[in-house]
Scaffold this active site. Structure first.
Site, mmCIF file in Angstrom:
data_model
loop_
_atom_site.group_PDB
_atom_site.id
_atom_site.type_symbol
_atom_site.label_atom_id
_atom_site.label_comp_id
_atom_site.label_asym_id
_atom_site.label_seq_id
_atom_site.Cartn_x
_atom_site.Cartn_y
_atom_site.Cartn_z
ATOM 1 N N LYS A 171 34.498 37.887 55.362
ATOM 2 C CA LYS A 171 35.710 37.678 54.561
ATOM 3 C C LYS A 171 36.098 39.004 53.888
ATOM 4 C CE LYS A 171 37.278 34.714 50.747
ATOM 5 N NZ LYS A 171 36.820 33.820 49.665
ATOM 6 N N GLN A 172 35.063 39.764 53.504
ATOM 7 C CA GLN A 172 35.321 40.953 52.689
ATOM 8 C C GLN A 172 34.168 41.937 52.812
ATOM 9 O OE1 GLN A 172 34.621 37.757 49.689
ATOM 10 N NE2 GLN A 172 34.667 39.537 48.324
ATOM 11 N N TRP A 185 32.793 38.381 39.349
ATOM 12 C CA TRP A 185 32.267 39.749 39.461
ATOM 13 C C TRP A 185 33.408 40.757 39.584
ATOM 14 C CZ3 TRP A 185 31.074 42.469 44.570
ATOM 15 C CH2 TRP A 185 31.962 42.043 45.579
ATOM 16 N N ASP A 186 34.610 40.259 39.866
ATOM 17 C CA ASP A 186 35.786 41.119 39.961
ATOM 18 C C ASP A 186 35.858 42.053 38.749
ATOM 19 O OD1 ASP A 186 36.036 38.695 41.405
ATOM 20 O OD2 ASP A 186 38.196 38.893 41.563
ATOM 21 N N GLU A 244 31.805 36.064 51.493
ATOM 22 C CA GLU A 244 31.692 34.600 51.365
ATOM 23 C C GLU A 244 31.830 33.872 52.691
ATOM 24 O OE1 GLU A 244 34.327 33.303 48.254
ATOM 25 O OE2 GLU A 244 33.040 34.159 46.691
HETATM 26 C C1 BGC Z 1 36.376 36.363 46.775
HETATM 27 C C2 BGC Z 1 35.417 36.664 45.650
HETATM 28 C C3 BGC Z 1 36.201 36.840 44.366
HETATM 29 C C4 BGC Z 1 37.083 35.647 44.090
HETATM 30 C C5 BGC Z 1 37.962 35.833 42.873
HETATM 31 C C6 BGC Z 1 37.226 35.177 46.402
HETATM 32 O O1 BGC Z 1 38.180 34.953 47.400
HETATM 33 O O2 BGC Z 1 35.694 36.091 47.961
HETATM 34 O O3 BGC Z 1 34.691 37.827 45.946
HETATM 35 O O4 BGC Z 1 35.322 37.025 43.307
HETATM 36 O O5 BGC Z 1 37.920 35.456 45.202
HETATM 37 O O6 BGC Z 1 38.821 36.896 43.038
#
Ligand code: BGC
Length: 801
Positions: free
Chosen positions: A620-621, A379-380, A508
């Site tokens: 995490k984010q 999704w980035d 996550e």
């Molecule tokens: C993040 C995801 C991201 C992925 C790739 C993961 O660490 O939690 O949101 O899509 O990294 O960058």
């Protein structure tokens, strides 16, 4: 050519804001520097490895060469599998190494761990799109040479890369041998193998990546090599040709070696003291993914002919012209902060180098700079990378979305496997199939569907490109809407509200929950936009609409159902705290013991079992905080403040995708100090190796996030219902900021300092925007000034509510 090469060197302005300069070679940073000095053009990428090879500590180099979308598959083995788990994993391959050039001076081979390095300088020149290295080296026998190397991966001819290699005999007369090679026998690099249980790196491959098929040479220094991937059966054709330039009286000998997947050509040149020899090497790369297999050789020969006719200097000039046009639209200038300025340019340049632009490929999480996350697209792309392109280089934005259309069929199949109607896009993929082997932080992130829909809406509203919407976007929107109404249900226990259960939101560190607020809010937006799109098509493009409706069997009843689900969407809210709940159970969990967690235990994912993390309030984010930005118009400032204040302290930012979003929201709520700190952390994420893993490739989402942090954060730009608005605020260390955005084919420049903002329409007829909520029109070439009324109190980190 000698003259041209000097010209190039002079072009390398010493300005650190436009260049990344390494003044001394430090072996311990080698692998990280290879990532930072990567070059690419969205199709082909080369890490910044040394042509002559790396001779230091084992495992500290990954000589990576990558082709976007070129992958092999391998079975995924699950000791305890279950129905619907992906059985095949795709991984971007390290392909044939055509960047090899070895130098021998009077019989002694050159490398940085031998003899004496007297001068060393490596420069990534972001205005010229050239990587330059200057070395003065004394061999163990005392022969001194000056070596100047320029490398580029062409931004105008996507199958081409070139290296210009020049050697001057400084204190001797004798033989200099330059051996240029191409090696197709690529075993996994030691550095890439050192995974230490880090899930971000992916599975290990042990076999050489490519099978040899055929090879040939022309006897004049040109050669080609055809190889094939083991399981995906894609063909790769790599070819090289050379141009040698000598002093008039110099003699030289040429010898070629062809042995299976190895081709080399050696030039032995006799030089007098002070004379120089230069070799231009042209590299072409084609694959059966983009070229008909029977045409591979012909196409690559054509490409090399073109390269030779342009010469290195000609290619470099085209590169410069391309980049001038790019920077004209994409450059962001901040006065008073050289390190961050450099970071912003490095990031924009990096995005340009790695984004696929042929509609068949997308942007890997690490771009074309390393093998972290196995080269997968996430999704980035839509939530981080796409906005940058939509507003600066919309043609690349469209191409990134076309990739999703091209893989819609796989998304339909995936929905079926998941016992669902419509289409479900993969959490991670290269070819379009789901690659996520850990479903709680993979397939469960169904928000990917809504993220793609959001990206489409933003792209269409910002560019006015209805053609894309009609031909491709609408079909994606409709099929993915079907998925939502089928996945969710009207829940009597929630008063009949539409609930979405068993999903994972962006964070996550919390998995498999009911009613993740981000997901529900974004799905609601998705469904609404799908309904609006159906209406627009029905009214303005009735034939196309009828054709599409027939093709996918779309009924009016379905449209009503989408609207109903959107209207009745459940959004978890805690009225006592006055905040949105991240999901149904998040707020009732125990809070993570931050005080008792020492710094070395971060990132948590490397030190705690997922279940331990899932049982706590810890992020995490950005999750809910992200939706405060994305759907900004749906929340009041007070709500934003309350929610940000609750979730921010619980967030580890263990994902590089997190700080930029916090920067944007902090800027909006007037906490400029936090906004600036988070921005600093994002903008130099890789240059300063903030997360400690730049060696595995650059963090492309964070790179794009730094652009968003300036434009959406400090510039306050929002696009609501197709209307562009700004609310600039300057962080204390800067004296001014300037950026440009493309909006419906017009180029708008926004310049602001502490007192005022100036909007100038650089290209286009005229447009209406909002400044601090007030509508205003700007005409062609006109500059409109406004005092910054709401300049947040002394910009000193206060909250404005
Ligand atoms: C993040 C995801 C991201 C992925 C790739 C993961 O660490 O939690 O949101 O899509 O990294 O960058």
């Amino acid at each position: 050519m000698n003259e041209q090469s000097n010209e190039l060197t002079e072009n390398l302005s010493p300005d650190p804001e436009w260049n990344l300069v390494e003044e001394a070679y430090d072996e311990k940073d080698n692998q990280r520097m290879e990532s930072l000095f990567s070059l690419g053009n969205g199709y082909f990428g080369m890490r910044g490895y040394f042509e002559e090879g790396y001779h230091g500590k084992k495992g500290a180099s990954v000589r990576g060469n990558y082709v976007n979308g070129f992958y092999d598959t391998a079975p995924i083995h699950y000791p305890e599998g279950a129905y619907g788990y992906p059985t095949e994993g795709q991984a971007m391959l390290n392909v044939t190494d055509a960047g090899i050039i070895r130098l021998t001076v009077e019989g002694e081979s050159f490398h940085l761990n031998r003899g004496q390095v007297q001068v060393y300088r490596r420069v990534l020149d972001m205005q010229n799109g050239v990587l330059h290295r200057l070395v003065e080296w004394e061999s163990p026998a005392g022969h001194r040479v000056r070596i100047e190397i320029h490398r580029l991966v062409s931004l105008t001819h996507r199958h081409l890369a070139a290296i210009h290699y020049e050697v001057t005999a400084l204190n001797f007369a004798g033989t200099v041998s330059i051996c240029s090679a191409m090696d197709g026998d690529i075993a996994e690099a030691e550095g890439a193998a050192d995974r230490g249980g880090d899930p971000r790196l992916g599975a290990r491959r042990t076999e050489p990546s490519l099978l040899f098929e055929e090879a040939g040479s022309d006897g004049r220094g040109g050669g080609w090599l055809k190889q094939r991937t083991r399981r995906s059966r894609f063909a790769l054709l790599t070819a090289v040709s050379h141009q040698l330039e000598l002093p008039p009286s110099a003699a030289f000998g040429l010898s070629e070696q062809q042995d299976g997947p190895w081709f080399s050509v050696q030039y032995d040149v006799s030089l007098r003291q002070g004379e120089k020899v230069s070799l231009s090497k042209f590299i072409s790369v084609h694959t059966s993914r983009d070229t008909r297999e029977e045409e591979l050789r012909m196409r690559s020969a054509e490409e090399l002919r073109l390269a030779v006719s342009r010469g290195f200097d000609g290619l470099a000039k085209e590169q410069r012209a391309y980049l001038d046009a790019f920077w004209h639209r994409a450059d962001v200038e901040i006065a008073g902060d050289p390190a961050l300025q450099q970071g912003l340019r490095f990031n924009a340049f990096g995005l340009l180098q790695s984004a696929g632009r042929d509609g068949r490929t997308s942007m890997a999480a690490k771009g074309l700079t390393g093998e972290g996350y196995e080269g997968h697209y996430f999704w980035d792309t839509e939530m981080y990378v796409l906005p940058f392109f939509t507003f600066t280089t919309p043609e690349i934005g469209r191409a990134l979305l076309e990739f999703r259309y091209r893989t819609l069929e796989q998304a339909r199949q995936r929905a079926q496997v998941m016992s669902q109607w419509g289409a479900l896009y993969p959490w991670r993929t290269i070819g379009g199939e789901e690659n996520s082997a850990y479903f709680p932080a993979g397939t469960a992130q169904a928000h990917i569907n809504a993220d793609i829909a959001y990206g489409i809406r933003q792209y269409v509203q910002a560019t006015g490109d209805e053609d894309f919407l009609v031909r491709q976007g609408a079909e994606i929107l409709f099929e993915t809407s079907r998925f939502w109404v089928d996945l969710g249900h009207y829940n009597p226990a929630r008063g009949g509200a539409f609930c979405i259960d068993g999903v994972t939101g962006p964070d996550e560190y919390t998995a498999l929950v009911n009613n993740n607020a981000y997901t529900n809010l974004m799905a609601r937006e998705h469904l609404r936009y799908a309904c609006e799109t159906a209406k627009l098509l029905r009214e303005r493009y009735p034939m196309e609409y009828a054709r599409l409706a027939r093709k996918i069997g779309l009924t009016e009843e379905e449209l009503r159902e989408w609207q109903r689900a959107a209207d009745k969407m459940y959004v978890p809210y805690d009225s006592e705290l006055g905040i949105y709940a991240q999901d149904d159970t998040f707020l009732s969990k125990q809070k993570w013991d931050f005080a008792g967690t020492p710094p070395e235990k971060y990132p948590l994912l490397l030190h705690y079992h997922p279940l331990v993390i899932y049982r706590h309030q810890v992020l995490k984010q950005a999750d809910l905080v992200m939706v405060l930005f994305l759907l900004s118009e749906q929340f009041s400032t007070e709500e934003k403040i309350r929610n940000y204040r609750y979730y921010e302290p619980l967030t580890t930012h263990d994902s590089s995708l997190s700080p930029c979003i916090h920067s944007i929201v902090a800027a909006e709520i007037g906490d400029l100090k936090a906004a600036y700190d988070y921005f600093s952390r994002t903008v130099r994420m890789d240059l300063d190796d903030v997360n400690g893993n730049a060696k595995d490739g650059l963090h492309t989402a964070a790179m794009a996030g730094s652009w968003m942090a300036v434009v959406n954060g400090f510039g306050g730009m929002r696009l609501v219902s197709g209307e562009l608005s700004f609310k600039p605020v300057l962080p204390p260390p800067w004296s001014s900021c300037r950026f440009k955005v493309m909006y419906r084919g017009q180029l708008l420049e926004v310049f602001f300092d502490r007192e005022q903002v100036v909007y100038t329409l650089r290209e286009g007829e005229g447009l209406v925007i909002r400044h601090e909520g007030e509508p205003m029109s700007i005409h062609s070439g006109e500059a409109v000034r406004r005092t910054l009324a709401a300049n947040h109190p002394s910009s000193g980190g206060h909250l404005v509510s």
